[in-house]
Scaffold this active site. Structure first.
Site, PDB file in Angstrom:
ATOM      1  N   PRO A  73      20.890  -5.452  43.901  1.00  0.00           N
ATOM      2  CA  PRO A  73      21.996  -5.634  45.068  1.00  0.00           C
ATOM      3  C   PRO A  73      21.208  -5.419  46.432  1.00  0.00           C
ATOM      4  O   PRO A  73      20.348  -4.747  46.721  1.00  0.00           O
ATOM      5  CB  PRO A  73      22.814  -4.518  44.874  1.00  0.00           C
ATOM      6  CG  PRO A  73      22.918  -4.401  43.459  1.00  0.00           C
ATOM      7  CD  PRO A  73      21.453  -4.371  43.014  1.00  0.00           C
ATOM      8  N   CYS A  74      21.709  -6.284  47.441  1.00  0.00           N
ATOM      9  CA  CYS A  74      21.244  -6.230  48.834  1.00  0.00           C
ATOM     10  C   CYS A  74      21.686  -5.482  49.867  1.00  0.00           C
ATOM     11  O   CYS A  74      21.323  -5.216  51.024  1.00  0.00           O
ATOM     12  CB  CYS A  74      20.913  -7.809  49.270  1.00  0.00           C
ATOM     13  SG  CYS A  74      22.616  -8.467  49.421  1.00  0.00           S
ATOM     14  N   GLN A  75      23.003  -4.911  49.424  1.00  0.00           N
ATOM     15  CA  GLN A  75      23.722  -4.519  50.664  1.00  0.00           C
ATOM     16  C   GLN A  75      23.347  -3.203  51.575  1.00  0.00           C
ATOM     17  O   GLN A  75      23.436  -3.390  52.812  1.00  0.00           O
ATOM     18  CB  GLN A  75      25.160  -3.859  50.020  1.00  0.00           C
ATOM     19  CG  GLN A  75      26.144  -5.068  49.445  1.00  0.00           C
ATOM     20  CD  GLN A  75      25.971  -5.172  48.253  1.00  0.00           C
ATOM     21  OE1 GLN A  75      24.773  -4.869  47.449  1.00  0.00           O
ATOM     22  NE2 GLN A  75      26.878  -5.857  47.411  1.00  0.00           N
ATOM     23  N   LEU A  77      20.040  -3.002  52.046  1.00  0.00           N
ATOM     24  CA  LEU A  77      18.755  -3.447  52.608  1.00  0.00           C
ATOM     25  C   LEU A  77      19.130  -4.457  53.533  1.00  0.00           C
ATOM     26  O   LEU A  77      18.226  -4.903  54.600  1.00  0.00           O
ATOM     27  CB  LEU A  77      17.777  -3.975  51.631  1.00  0.00           C
ATOM     28  CG  LEU A  77      17.302  -2.962  50.407  1.00  0.00           C
ATOM     29  CD1 LEU A  77      16.518  -3.704  49.103  1.00  0.00           C
ATOM     30  CD2 LEU A  77      16.218  -2.069  51.258  1.00  0.00           C
ATOM     31  N   SER A  78      20.428  -4.975  53.682  1.00  0.00           N
ATOM     32  CA  SER A  78      20.772  -6.131  54.637  1.00  0.00           C
ATOM     33  C   SER A  78      20.624  -5.529  56.036  1.00  0.00           C
ATOM     34  O   SER A  78      21.113  -4.528  56.402  1.00  0.00           O
ATOM     35  CB  SER A  78      22.130  -6.766  54.141  1.00  0.00           C
ATOM     36  OG  SER A  78      22.432  -7.476  54.990  1.00  0.00           O
TER      37      SER A  78
END
Length: 381
Positions: A73-75, A77-78
């Site tokens: 999941p990127c949330q 790190l976005s």
């Protein structure tokens, strides 16, 4: 050609990129709706387990995979997120993912290849410390690894740069020419080079520069993917389109006027932004890009995250939300790919995935050459 596990699998877009010659031994995702989409496209998918990765260990997993793929999941790190990084609840799933990989190694089933994918914000998150942690994890687990930034716009008309870190087990001999003594464009960006320069020497010692060939020039443009009669969205009324145009600044209205003169159908992506007008007052603006490429698909948390398109045929101007099928095409999925019936579910599935043609390129350029092994001298000659 090879076997693989697909973690954070979503609708199986990494599987789509790996192709029919690769065998999926195990797939995992936390989201039941994505699990339904996975099964709809890959048969009953008995290899799929819908479960929190934190509840899995090597004992749950069958066989010995050649490749373990993880689009974690990127949330956190976005750049649009809250900045929790790898310490966050969602992006922190990177560590349980590696617990599984280490468990395989302890069971003498260590994969030959491990690949992870995430947003480019991973390079700068927490002042670069998260990227260091990713690289350190590969190095300490016994993998030579290399990082690449690949924009999906090389393959499909969508601007979608992503970070890929690919590791090869230390005892694997790399084919000649697969690595380079120095970085090269377009896959080793300035941001990536800065992040690599900050790595500790011990971690840097296990890093390689992957030598990827650039793909052939993409032939299709955004307009080629647009449906005339989409079944998931409706065209705006003329009044709604005029309201959208009225929200544009002089610069963006001039872009529309130029597009009308192009002599071909042009499709632009429209984004709502809060700007200051000439009096210093905050106003909502509609901003459009006409470079034949869609903006990056995102998961639809709100209205502004769903892309609006502007379709211009000479003097005729129309607008609407981008359709679910169009988002799938922008991810390189074929039209027989089964999408969820609800628009938001379909958009969430595609916007949260990995572009299949990028995975296919990595398969051809790195994964399969590594598994094939070095070419004997007499064969190479």
């Amino acid at each position: 050609m090879g076997s693989f596990y697909e973690f954070f699998a979503g609708g199986g877009m990494a599987r789509a990129g790996l192709g029919e010659d690769w065998t999926c031994l195990f797939a995992n995702d936390f989201d039941p709706k994505k699990g339904d989409a996975y099964r709809a496209n890959w048969g009953d998918a008995g290899e799929l387990q819908v479960e929190d990765i934190r509840k899995l260990n090597a004992a749950h997993l069958p066989g010995s995979p050649d490749l373990v793929w993880g689009s974690f999941p990127c949330q956190d790190l976005s750049l649009a997120g809250v900045g929790a990084g790898l310490a966050g609840e969602r992006s922190g799933a990177f560590y349980p993912f590696w617990d599984v990989v280490r468990g395989l190694a302890a069971d003498s089933r260590s994969p030959k290849l491990v690949a992870v994918e995430n947003v480019c914000g991973s390079l700068t998150s927490h002042g670069g410390e998260d990227f260091k942690a990713i690289c350190k994890t590969f190095s300490e687990a016994g993998y030579r690894y290399g990082a690449l930034v690949i924009n999906a716009d090389l393959f499909v008309p969508q601007s979608r740069p992503r970070l890929f870190v690919i590791g090869v087990r230390n005892d694997m001999e790399l084919p000649c020419g697969l690595t380079s003594p120095r970085p090269s464009e377009p896959f080793h960006t300035k941001a990536l080079l800065r992040a690599v320069d900050s790595l500790p020497p011990k971690v840097r010692a296990n890093m390689v520069w992957w030598n990827l060939a650039a793909p052939e020039a993409r032939k299709d443009v955004f307009a080629d993917l647009i449906e005339e009669t989409p079944d998931s969205v409706d065209w705006h009324t003329p009044a709604e389109t005029n309201k959208l145009l009225a929200m544009m600044s002089k610069v963006n209205k001039a872009k529309v006027d130029e597009a009308k003169k192009a002599g071909r159908r042009i499709v632009g992506g429209v984004y709502r932004r809060t700007r200051f007008d000439e009096k210093g007052v905050k106003v909502q603006r509609a901003e459009v890009r006409f470079d034949d490429v869609a903006g990056c698909l995102r998961t639809p948390a709100g209205g502004s995250s769903r892309q609006t398109i502007l379709v211009i045929d000479g003097p005729k101007v129309r607008s609407r939300l981008i359709s679910a099928r169009e988002t799938a095409r922008l991810m390189g999925l074929k039209d027989d790919y089964v999408l969820p019936h609800r628009y938001n579910d379909a958009y969430h599935l595609t916007g949260d995935g990995v572009a299949a043609p990028v995975v296919a390129h990595l398969r051809r350029e790195i994964f399969e050459p590594v598994l094939a092994g070095p070419v004997p001298y007499e064969q190479a000659a």
